[in-house]
Design a protein around this motif. Structure first.
Motif, short mmCIF file in Angstrom:
data_model
loop_
_atom_site.label_atom_id
_atom_site.label_comp_id
_atom_site.label_asym_id
_atom_site.label_seq_id
_atom_site.Cartn_x
_atom_site.Cartn_y
_atom_site.Cartn_z
N LEU A 1 0.83 -1.20 0.00
CA LEU A 1 0.00 0.00 0.00
C LEU A 1 0.87 1.25 0.00
O LEU A 1 0.60 2.22 -0.73
N GLU A 2 1.93 1.25 0.79
CA GLU A 2 2.83 2.40 0.83
C GLU A 2 3.48 2.62 -0.55
O GLU A 2 3.58 3.75 -1.03
N ASN A 3 3.91 1.53 -1.20
CA ASN A 3 4.52 1.65 -2.53
C ASN A 3 3.51 2.14 -3.55
O ASN A 3 3.84 2.95 -4.43
N ALA A 4 2.26 1.66 -3.45
CA ALA A 4 1.23 2.09 -4.39
C ALA A 4 0.92 3.58 -4.22
O ALA A 4 0.71 4.30 -5.20
N CYS A 5 0.92 4.05 -2.97
CA CYS A 5 0.69 5.47 -2.72
C CYS A 5 1.82 6.32 -3.30
O CYS A 5 1.60 7.39 -3.87
N LEU B 1 4.34 -3.80 -7.95
CA LEU B 1 5.34 -4.87 -8.02
C LEU B 1 6.12 -4.79 -9.33
O LEU B 1 7.33 -5.02 -9.36
N LYS B 2 5.42 -4.44 -10.44
CA LYS B 2 6.07 -4.31 -11.74
C LYS B 2 7.12 -3.22 -11.70
O LYS B 2 8.22 -3.37 -12.21
N ASP B 3 6.77 -2.12 -11.07
CA ASP B 3 7.72 -1.02 -10.96
C ASP B 3 8.94 -1.46 -10.17
O ASP B 3 10.07 -1.13 -10.51
N LYS B 4 8.72 -2.28 -9.16
CA LYS B 4 9.82 -2.77 -8.36
C LYS B 4 10.67 -3.74 -9.17
O LYS B 4 11.90 -3.70 -9.14
#
Length: 397
Positions: A339-343, A368-371
């Motif tokens: 959630l933190e990464n999505a924000c 996740l794709k961005d990661k």
């Protein structure tokens, strides 16, 4: 029969210790307070307290002989004396002594016992139908009737406050009057010989309490005098004892204190609710901006920024509650880290991100794709060289 009485009905002189006892009783003589408009005569019952060593006395007029007035008279008597005795000797009046059997310990009214405990004194009621056990106050009743009631009998009073002011004035004269058979007066003997042995008064006077019994309802509240107070939800369905004072409401279960509230006044059916008393799923309905911001902060900085933006978007903060709740509950399904990464991703690419944007990012695994893209780009920066053994050759065929 007269000879028998003379022989067996003897009296004994008792030497009382200074500061040891206070004897209390109601004076059988009544005074009256008059309604200023109707002229109705309202009975005024006289309370008397006497210290048997000095015979120093206190008198107060009350509108009733109920427990509230009974306890208040004791409080005012201790204040007048400026100290507390070791023992308190009342009669067996029902308002203070519930039961006093010959071979058993007396059962006291709970509020009366609390008052005694607060002032660190011990209540020892007289034997049933034995007025000589408190002869000092019995004798003072007659003296006070003549000295006070007799002096005020022709005056009309329109409030208990005015009546008690007049009583105190005559009472001071009574206590300062010289003894006939010994030196000094009641007050002088008290100040010189008894006051040093009295216990000190507490910093604050006792606050009268009333005990009630209530059942904890399904909404984990109890109803006391048409007001509602919360109790930890684990006690739903149980009966609890409730101590009610002017300022507080304290709840006990099996003699153990479980919670306390400031007492409610005014409009009936008000609620005093402590959030810690609620089940976890009910607590989520008690929201405000601070709670949402604390929840967001527990997830991460980017989540806090996004939630703050949601509140800034609306004129009234309650409009943002639904969106904030939906957004933050995504952490239950996807975890706080995702959630933190999505924000963070939404803040980087969307001007006004909201719940739908974050949900779409998480459902499509864009966070996740961005990661993964970042991991891949790191891998592309390095070359992997295979050894000669990988390719084989004539000697490895």
């Amino acid at each position: 029969y007269r000879d028998y009485v003379k022989k067996h009905n003897l009296t004994m002189h008792i030497n009382h210790k200074p500061g040891d006892k206070m004897m209390v009783d109601w004076n059988g003589t009544r005074m009256y307070v008059y309604d200023r408009y109707t002229g109705e005569a309202i009975p005024a019952y006289l309370f008397e307290a006497t210290l048997p060593f000095s015979m120093y006395s206190y008198v107060q007029a009350c509108p009733s002989m109920k427990i509230n007035d009974w306890v208040d008279c004791h409080i005012q008597a201790y204040r007048y004396f400026g100290g507390v005795t070791r023992l308190l000797i009342p009669d067996n009046l029902k308002v203070g002594i519930i039961q006093n059997k010959k071979y058993e310990d007396p059962i006291l009214n709970k509020s009366y016992q609390e008052m005694a405990d607060y002032y660190d004194t011990t209540i020892i009621p007289t034997r049933v139908r034995k007025p000589k056990d408190k002869a000092a106050v019995e004798g003072a009743v007659g003296d006070c009737t003549v000295a006070i009631v007799g002096k005020l009998r022709n005056r009309k009073f329109f409030s208990f406050e005015d009546l008690n002011k007049a009583i105190i004035k005559e009472l001071d004269n009574f206590n300062n009057r010289p003894f006939q058979k010994k030196e000094g007066s009641r007050k002088s003997v008290y100040l010189d010989e008894e006051l040093p042995f009295m216990k000190a008064l507490p910093e604050q006077p006792f606050e009268l309490s009333v005990w009630k019994r209530a059942k904890v309802q399904l909404n984990y509240h109890i109803s006391i005098e048409k007001m509602n107070y919360s109790v930890p939800y684990e006690y739903v369905g149980n009966y609890v004892d409730v101590k009610v004072t002017k300022r507080t409401v304290t709840v006990y279960y099996k003699m153990n204190q479980i919670c306390t509230h400031d007492r409610l006044y005014g409009r009936i059916n008000q609620y005093s609710t402590n959030e810690s008393h609620m089940p976890e799923n009910h607590q989520k309905f008690q929201w405000n901006k601070d709670r949402f911001m604390k929840w967001a902060a527990s997830i991460g900085d980017n989540t806090s920024i996004l939630v703050s933006k949601l509140f800034d978007r609306y004129k009234v903060e309650e409009q943002a509650y639904k969106g904030c709740m939906s957004l933050l509950k995504l952490s239950d399904k996807y975890g706080k880290t995702r959630l933190e990464n999505a924000c963070q991703l939404a803040l980087d690419h969307i001007s006004q991100p909201g719940y739908k944007n974050i949900k779409m990012i998480l459902q499509s695994n864009q966070d996740l794709k961005d990661k993964n893209d970042n991991v891949q780009s790191e891998c592309d920066m390095h070359a992997f060289v295979r050894g000669k053994d990988y390719y084989g050759g004539k000697n490895n065929g």
